[in-house]
Design a protein around this motif. Structure first.
Motif, PDB file in Angstrom:
ATOM      1  N   VAL A 644       0.572  -1.029  -0.153  1.00 26.89           N
ATOM      2  CA  VAL A 644      -0.099   0.121   0.113  1.00 26.89           C
ATOM      3  C   VAL A 644       1.215   0.699  -0.378  1.00 26.89           C
ATOM      4  CG1 VAL A 644      -1.829   1.228   1.247  1.00 26.89           C
ATOM      5  CG2 VAL A 644      -1.860  -0.880   1.294  1.00 26.89           C
ATOM      6  N   LEU A 645       0.691   1.644  -0.603  1.00 29.09           N
ATOM      7  CA  LEU A 645       1.680   3.434  -0.873  1.00 29.09           C
ATOM      8  C   LEU A 645       0.782   4.658  -0.835  1.00 29.09           C
ATOM      9  CD1 LEU A 645       3.306   2.731  -4.617  1.00 29.09           C
ATOM     10  CD2 LEU A 645       4.081   2.245  -2.040  1.00 29.09           C
ATOM     11  N   ILE A 646       0.803   5.398   0.213  1.00 30.33           N
ATOM     12  CA  ILE A 646       0.418   6.988   0.365  1.00 30.33           C
ATOM     13  C   ILE A 646       0.531   7.882  -0.222  1.00 30.33           C
ATOM     14  CG2 ILE A 646       1.360   6.733   2.176  1.00 30.33           C
ATOM     15  CD1 ILE A 646      -1.597   7.761   3.711  1.00 30.33           C
ATOM     16  N   ASP A 647       0.384   8.873  -0.850  1.00 29.37           N
ATOM     17  CA  ASP A 647       0.579  10.190  -1.117  1.00 29.37           C
ATOM     18  C   ASP A 647       0.132  10.888  -0.475  1.00 29.37           C
ATOM     19  OD1 ASP A 647       1.163  11.653  -3.155  1.00 29.37           O
ATOM     20  OD2 ASP A 647      -1.102  12.275  -4.102  1.00 29.37           O
ATOM     21  N   GLU A 648       0.966  12.440  -0.201  1.00 32.04           N
ATOM     22  CA  GLU A 648       0.966  13.189   0.492  1.00 32.04           C
ATOM     23  C   GLU A 648       1.472  14.669   0.035  1.00 32.04           C
ATOM     24  OE1 GLU A 648       4.041  12.064   3.201  1.00 32.04           O
ATOM     25  OE2 GLU A 648       3.027  11.242   4.643  1.00 32.04           O
ATOM     26  N   ARG A 657       8.604  10.175  -8.324  1.00 33.92           N
ATOM     27  CA  ARG A 657       8.883   8.802  -7.735  1.00 33.92           C
ATOM     28  C   ARG A 657       7.704   8.087  -7.634  1.00 33.92           C
ATOM     29  NH1 ARG A 657      12.426  13.214  -5.319  1.00 33.92           N
ATOM     30  NH2 ARG A 657      11.586  13.018  -3.500  1.00 33.92           N
ATOM     31  N   LEU A 658       6.225   8.434  -6.675  1.00 40.11           N
ATOM     32  CA  LEU A 658       5.622   7.175  -6.058  1.00 40.11           C
ATOM     33  C   LEU A 658       5.104   7.147  -7.435  1.00 40.11           C
ATOM     34  CD1 LEU A 658       3.849   6.350  -3.339  1.00 40.11           C
ATOM     35  CD2 LEU A 658       2.633   8.495  -3.762  1.00 40.11           C
ATOM     36  N   LYS A 659       4.324   7.801  -8.193  1.00 39.68           N
ATOM     37  CA  LYS A 659       4.101   7.064  -9.581  1.00 39.68           C
ATOM     38  C   LYS A 659       5.447   5.417 -10.655  1.00 39.68           C
ATOM     39  CE  LYS A 659       3.500  10.513 -12.089  1.00 39.68           C
ATOM     40  NZ  LYS A 659       2.749  11.592 -13.633  1.00 39.68           N
ATOM     41  N   ALA A 660       6.086   6.012 -10.549  1.00 45.06           N
ATOM     42  CA  ALA A 660       7.187   5.096 -10.597  1.00 45.06           C
ATOM     43  C   ALA A 660       7.097   4.090 -10.574  1.00 45.06           C
ATOM     44  CB  ALA A 660       8.929   5.578 -10.855  1.00 45.06           C
ATOM     45  N   GLU A 661       7.298   3.812  -8.998  1.00 45.44           N
ATOM     46  CA  GLU A 661       7.252   2.464  -7.620  1.00 45.44           C
ATOM     47  C   GLU A 661       5.700   1.958  -8.006  1.00 45.44           C
ATOM     48  OE1 GLU A 661       7.729   1.852  -3.428  1.00 45.44           O
ATOM     49  OE2 GLU A 661       7.457   4.202  -3.623  1.00 45.44           O
ATOM     50  N   PHE A 662       4.614   3.178  -7.751  1.00 41.92           N
ATOM     51  CA  PHE A 662       3.321   1.813  -8.391  1.00 41.92           C
ATOM     52  C   PHE A 662       3.390   1.677  -9.826  1.00 41.92           C
ATOM     53  CE2 PHE A 662      -0.953   2.878  -9.251  1.00 41.92           C
ATOM     54  CZ  PHE A 662      -1.871   2.142  -8.582  1.00 41.92           C
ATOM     55  N   PHE A 663       3.774   1.619 -10.558  1.00 37.74           N
ATOM     56  CA  PHE A 663       3.677   0.910 -12.157  1.00 37.74           C
ATOM     57  C   PHE A 663       5.206   0.179 -11.984  1.00 37.74           C
ATOM     58  CE2 PHE A 663       2.711   5.604 -13.763  1.00 37.74           C
ATOM     59  CZ  PHE A 663       0.817   5.244 -13.547  1.00 37.74           C
ATOM     60  N   ARG A 664       5.466   0.179 -11.081  1.00 37.98           N
ATOM     61  CA  ARG A 664       6.301  -1.100 -11.312  1.00 37.98           C
ATOM     62  C   ARG A 664       6.292  -2.038 -10.165  1.00 37.98           C
ATOM     63  NH1 ARG A 664      11.202   2.385  -9.423  1.00 37.98           N
ATOM     64  NH2 ARG A 664      10.251   1.913  -7.438  1.00 37.98           N
ATOM     65  N   GLY A 665       7.094  -3.720 -10.777  1.00 36.28           N
ATOM     66  CA  GLY A 665       6.568  -5.183 -10.294  1.00 36.28           C
ATOM     67  C   GLY A 665       4.493  -5.490 -10.096  1.00 36.28           C
ATOM     68  N   GLU A 666       4.618  -6.065  -8.648  1.00 37.21           N
ATOM     69  CA  GLU A 666       3.629  -6.285  -8.426  1.00 37.21           C
ATOM     70  C   GLU A 666       2.847  -5.645  -8.486  1.00 37.21           C
ATOM     71  OE1 GLU A 666       2.449  -9.820  -7.532  1.00 37.21           O
ATOM     72  OE2 GLU A 666       4.990 -11.145  -8.834  1.00 37.21           O
ATOM     73  N   LYS A 668      -0.178  -3.294  -6.670  1.00 36.32           N
ATOM     74  CA  LYS A 668      -0.257  -2.409  -5.673  1.00 36.32           C
ATOM     75  C   LYS A 668      -1.597  -1.273  -5.454  1.00 36.32           C
ATOM     76  CE  LYS A 668       4.840  -1.532  -6.039  1.00 36.32           C
ATOM     77  NZ  LYS A 668       5.469  -2.268  -7.649  1.00 36.32           N
ATOM     78  N   VAL A 669      -1.407  -1.007  -4.141  1.00 34.44           N
ATOM     79  CA  VAL A 669      -2.899   0.563  -3.987  1.00 34.44           C
ATOM     80  C   VAL A 669      -2.179   1.218  -3.337  1.00 34.44           C
ATOM     81  CG1 VAL A 669      -4.764   0.392  -2.553  1.00 34.44           C
ATOM     82  CG2 VAL A 669      -4.487  -1.940  -2.812  1.00 34.44           C
ATOM     83  N   LEU A 670      -2.361   2.823  -4.303  1.00 36.38           N
ATOM     84  CA  LEU A 670      -2.378   3.652  -4.006  1.00 36.38           C
ATOM     85  C   LEU A 670      -3.388   5.004  -4.250  1.00 36.38           C
ATOM     86  CD1 LEU A 670      -0.187   5.367  -4.839  1.00 36.38           C
ATOM     87  CD2 LEU A 670      -1.006   5.977  -7.142  1.00 36.38           C
ATOM     88  N   VAL A 671      -3.379   5.028  -2.814  1.00 35.89           N
ATOM     89  CA  VAL A 671      -4.324   5.976  -1.984  1.00 35.89           C
ATOM     90  C   VAL A 671      -3.660   7.385  -1.774  1.00 35.89           C
ATOM     91  CG1 VAL A 671      -5.599   5.951   0.486  1.00 35.89           C
ATOM     92  CG2 VAL A 671      -4.689   3.838  -0.124  1.00 35.89           C
ATOM     93  N   THR A 672      -4.928   8.122  -2.651  1.00 37.72           N
ATOM     94  CA  THR A 672      -4.470   9.651  -2.813  1.00 37.72           C
ATOM     95  C   THR A 672      -5.659  10.125  -2.368  1.00 37.72           C
ATOM     96  OG1 THR A 672      -3.621  11.145  -4.286  1.00 37.72           O
ATOM     97  CG2 THR A 672      -5.250   9.774  -4.861  1.00 37.72           C
ATOM     98  N   SER A 673      -5.376  11.681  -2.422  1.00 36.38           N
ATOM     99  CA  SER A 673      -6.620  12.745  -3.037  1.00 36.38           C
ATOM    100  C   SER A 673      -6.825  13.575  -3.827  1.00 36.38           C
ATOM    101  CB  SER A 673      -6.279  14.338  -1.708  1.00 36.38           C
ATOM    102  OG  SER A 673      -6.981  15.225  -1.670  1.00 36.38           O
ATOM    103  N   LEU A 674      -8.178  13.083  -3.698  1.00 34.65           N
ATOM    104  CA  LEU A 674      -8.547  13.687  -4.896  1.00 34.65           C
ATOM    105  C   LEU A 674      -8.595  14.992  -4.997  1.00 34.65           C
ATOM    106  CD1 LEU A 674     -12.349  11.880  -4.256  1.00 34.65           C
ATOM    107  CD2 LEU A 674     -10.446  11.355  -6.249  1.00 34.65           C
ATOM    108  N   ARG A 675      -7.922  16.003  -4.083  1.00 32.55           N
ATOM    109  CA  ARG A 675      -6.921  17.166  -4.654  1.00 32.55           C
ATOM    110  C   ARG A 675      -5.667  16.822  -5.221  1.00 32.55           C
ATOM    111  NH1 ARG A 675     -11.291  20.074  -4.826  1.00 32.55           N
ATOM    112  NH2 ARG A 675     -13.430  19.337  -4.411  1.00 32.55           N
TER     113      ARG A 675
END
Length: 795
Positions: A644-648, A657-666, A668-675
């Motif tokens: 689980v990745l969390i955007d701040e 960097r967060l996007k690249a990690e999300f797209f890489r490998g198996e 994942k779940v990316l949690v972020t603000s709609l803003r």
């Protein structure tokens, strides 16, 4: 203007010759015909088209067809977009279009507008002490000095001098080879750094060469030393290399080519920011331009910000200092330190000459300085009083203070603001406000001429905002003090100024008039987005309805997803509304167990639904109403067998960097603000995203004074401020997030909206705002969500 050659004949119906693909989709065919037809009558097309509609090629084809029709008055297409990915899509489609033009057609000359920092040779190569932090100030200083030197010599002599430094070094008889500056791998005729005259005056040889090539009268394009008409799309790197290799200024070349490009791609500020329009792009704004506003759901909030004004406390401080420096030579006598009587006399003569030419008096300088000094004291008193009332004990540790707004009138009752009332009570008349812009501009010019360093002057900007404060009404404009936290280098020893950037702000609550006025300058065009519905509301708030009332026709088109429905499942889940009353505040310090099993019933329902969606195979995007709620959601998903990745709230580098990690490998779940920035304009094409889920309707903080003022203004203007100013934009945010999933005909994925307001037709339902795909979002219970997900992924 690039057109078909003389043997080709353009007819009113042959846009297919320009269209970049073999056959248009039915939606493209209908949309192009509609755009061309309404633009011939000086009108606009408002268009919602889901991903895959081909909106970019649709708009380009319609616009270019009109520029090449001899019966049309259109000469160019100007594309405005707020998202870099969409800008790149226009560039890609332009290349495709050029590659597939008939052999007897000239290529479409196109250019993407970029800033000085992107094209300045010294900034690109980090030379001459120029970098992203000072490139604009250094550029203006170098240009001013280069122009100033042409009073004593020619621009050609300045450029030749820079070239001769290389020749002199090569012919010196030493073994040291001449060092030529290279830009993006292309050699230039100049040394690696800026050059100086014998008198030690630094100047820019690239700009000197441009001035030498510039005709005294006629078209600035005559100064362009390369044939840009056959270049097709002129990209940033091409522009820099072609210009720098000829020894001329890339940014000046961009301005020279601007009026001759058949397609110009830029940002909203290229059309709506008064400063940019006045100094650079104003020539594009006329009835010979076909305008394309992409991502038009962002037009209203972006323009609201561009036509609002703010001036920081630090800027006011610097403006006060600049006024003092201009006044000082007029009050000093004789020798003062290292300042000689002769030097004082020269400074006085310069200042008095500028004041006389500008019709500005010494008394006006002194009064504006006193006004700004007293204004800063008044701001400080109001900030401290507010913090004392709202955050007792803040003086002991101001580092924990949140961002704040201090309203200067009741947001829901139009009226004169407290700062204006204070100024009146202190004897600062309308003349002080109304003359501030003129006085500030004069101070800037004097200091630019009198002082050597390259610096952006504060007085002109401060004066402009004070003038706007005075001119703007108190009905559609809202004034406040903004306090934004300084998270870097916070200094608690300096009181509130050590932890806050404070600013006086005057917000344009209803930007529709400004949008309509600017759109009205164009000949016609297309305003489009994947999330524009309801189109009637969009046309009201964007000013299109006002143009229609002035006999500028406006047409509407809505196109849903054209990809196979079997490849997607869409659910509107009937769960309790995700409002603060129902869910309460997120448990900031709860244990891992408490986060996994929330005690609040609403949160428990949402936690279970999030887990169901998050277990989808592949990457899953979770959109929450705020970053605090995103942190809570990440906590309840920790128990999954998925990372689980969390955007701040962070800078661009961290987000990339967060996007690249999300797209890489198996998966994942990316949690972020709609803003945030991860739910709009990000490319999740292919297998990058299998599911997206949105929790709640992301309405902004309705308690904010600014939001209350906007809602009140919209109530007065449109009848229902909550709907037009808050609800519709919030649903568009949600639709943008779930629209990341299906980006092509082969893609498979799930889209989930969690909140009863998406599922039910109730008094506060938002279902009607879901656009042409609303019927796809099946209302389901939480139990049926689990069944539906299992069934979809099983198939």
């Amino acid at each position: 203007m690039a057109r078909p050659d003389d043997e080709a004949t353009v007819t009113r119906d042959d846009w297919r010759d320009i269209f970049g693909h073999d056959e248009p989709y039915s939606e493209q065919e209908d949309g192009i015909d509609a755009a061309v037809s309404v633009a011939r009558d000086s009108g606009f097309l408002s268009l919602e088209g889901a991903c895959g509609t081909g909106k970019t090629m649709l708009a380009l084809t319609a616009g270019i067809h009109l520029t090449r029709d001899p019966d049309s008055d259109y000469e160019r297409v100007v594309v405005l977009t707020s998202v870099k990915q969409q800008l790149r899509q226009f560039e890609t489609d332009l290349r495709t279009l050029n590659e597939n033009l008939p052999a007897d057609y000239d290529p479409v000359t196109a250019m993407t507008l970029v800033g000085k920092a992107d094209v300045c040779p010294y900034n690109i190569e980090s030379r001459a002490g120029i970098d992203d932090t000072n490139v604009y100030d250094r550029c203006e200083g170098l240009r001013d000095r280069t122009r100033g030197l042409t009073d004593e010599t020619t621009a050609g002599s300045l450029a030749s001098r820079a070239r001769s430094q290389q020749v002199g070094l090569a012919d010196s008889g030493t073994d040291t080879p001449a060092q030529f500056m290279e830009v993006l791998g292309e050699p230039t005729p100049y040394p690696p750094d800026t050059v100086e005259t014998d008198g030690g005056v630094e100047y820019c040889p690239f700009y000197a060469q441009y001035l030498d090539d510039l005709p005294e009268e006629g078209d600035p394009a005559e100064a362009v030393p390369f044939d840009f008409t056959d270049e097709g799309l002129i990209e940033r790197d091409d522009l820099v290399r072609l210009s720098a290799s000829h020894g001329t200024c890339p940014h000046s070349m961009m301005g020279a080519i601007l009026g001759h490009a058949e397609v110009v791609i830029g940002n909203y500020y290229h059309a709506f920011d008064p400063t940019t329009v006045g100094s650079f792009t104003g020539a594009l704004l006329d009835d010979s331009t076909f305008v394309v506003c992409d991502e038009a759901h962002m037009l209203e909030p972006r323009v609201r910000d561009l036509v609002s004004e703010r001036v920081g406390d630090a800027t006011l401080r610097d403006a006060e200092s600049e006024l003092a420096r201009v006044l000082q030579p007029l009050t000093l006598d004789g020798k003062q330190g290292e300042r000689t009587t002769a030097g004082l006399s020269e400074a006085r003569d310069l200042i008095r000459a500028e004041l006389e030419e500008s019709d500005v008096s010494v008394d006006e300088l002194a009064t504006l300085r006193e006004f700004i000094r007293d204004l800063r004291e008044e701001i400080a008193d109001r900030v401290e009083s507010h913090l004392d009332a709202e955050h007792r004990g803040w003086r002991a540790d101001p580092t924990d203070l949140p961002d704040e707004e201090i309203p200067l009138r009741d947001p829901e009752q139009p009226g004169v603001d407290a700062i204006t009332e204070w100024a009146d009570s202190e004897g600062y008349t309308d003349a002080v406000w109304s003359r501030a812009e003129t006085v500030g501009a004069v101070v800037g010019r004097i200091l630019d001429e009198a002082e050597d360093e390259d610096a952006r002057r504060a007085a002109p900007g401060a004066g402009r905002v004070l003038g706007a404060w005075y001119r703007n009404d108190h009905t559609d404009h809202f004034r406040e003090i903004e306090l934004d936290r300084t998270y870097a280098d916070a200094d608690a020893t300096n009181g509130w100024r050590g932890v806050y950037n404070a600013a006086l702000a005057v917000h344009n609550c209803v930007p529709g008039d400004a949008i309509a006025e600017r759109l009205g300058e164009f000949g016609g065009g297309v305003l489009m987005s994947a999330t524009l519905a309801p189109l009637d509301v969009f046309e009201e708030v964007s000013g299109l309805a006002d143009l229609a009332a002035d006999d500028r026709p406006v047409e509407q088109r809505e196109y849903g997803l054209s990809f196979p429905e079997a490849n997607r499942a869409s659910f509107a889940v009937d769960v309790p509304k995700f409002t603060h009353d129902n869910r309460g505040s997120p448990p900031a310090t709860a244990s891992a167990d408490a986060r996994a099993e929330p005690q609040n019933e609403t949160r428990r329902v949402y936690a279970n639904a999030l887990r169901e969606v998050a277990q989808s195979p592949g990457n899953v995007l979770v959109g929450m109403p705020s970053y605090a709620e995103a942190e809570w959601a990440a906590g309840v998903l920790d128990s999954l067998d998925k990372e689980v990745l969390i955007d701040e709230s962070s800078g661009d580098d961290a987000t990339e960097r967060l996007k690249a990690e999300f797209f890489r490998g198996e998966g994942k779940v990316l949690v972020t603000s709609l803003r945030g920035t991860l739910t709009e304009g990000v490319d999740y094409r292919g297998d990058r995203l299998a599911a997206a889920v949105v929790c709640g309707v992301p309405i902004v903080n309705t308690a904010s004074p600014r939001t209350r003022a906007v809602r009140t203004a919209y109530d007065r203007e449109f009848g229902d401020g909550f709907e037009t100013a808050l609800t519709v934009p919030a649903v568009r945010k949600a639709r943008q997030a779930i629209g990341r999933v299906i980006r092509g005909p082969e893609e498979v994925g799930v889209r989930v909206l969690l909140d009863a307001r998406y599922a039910r037709d109730s008094w506060d339902s938002v279902r009607e705002y879901l656009g042409p795909e609303r019927e796809e979002f099946q209302p389901v219970s939480p139990d049926m969500l689990s069944f539906g997900l299992e069934q979809f992924w099983g198939e």
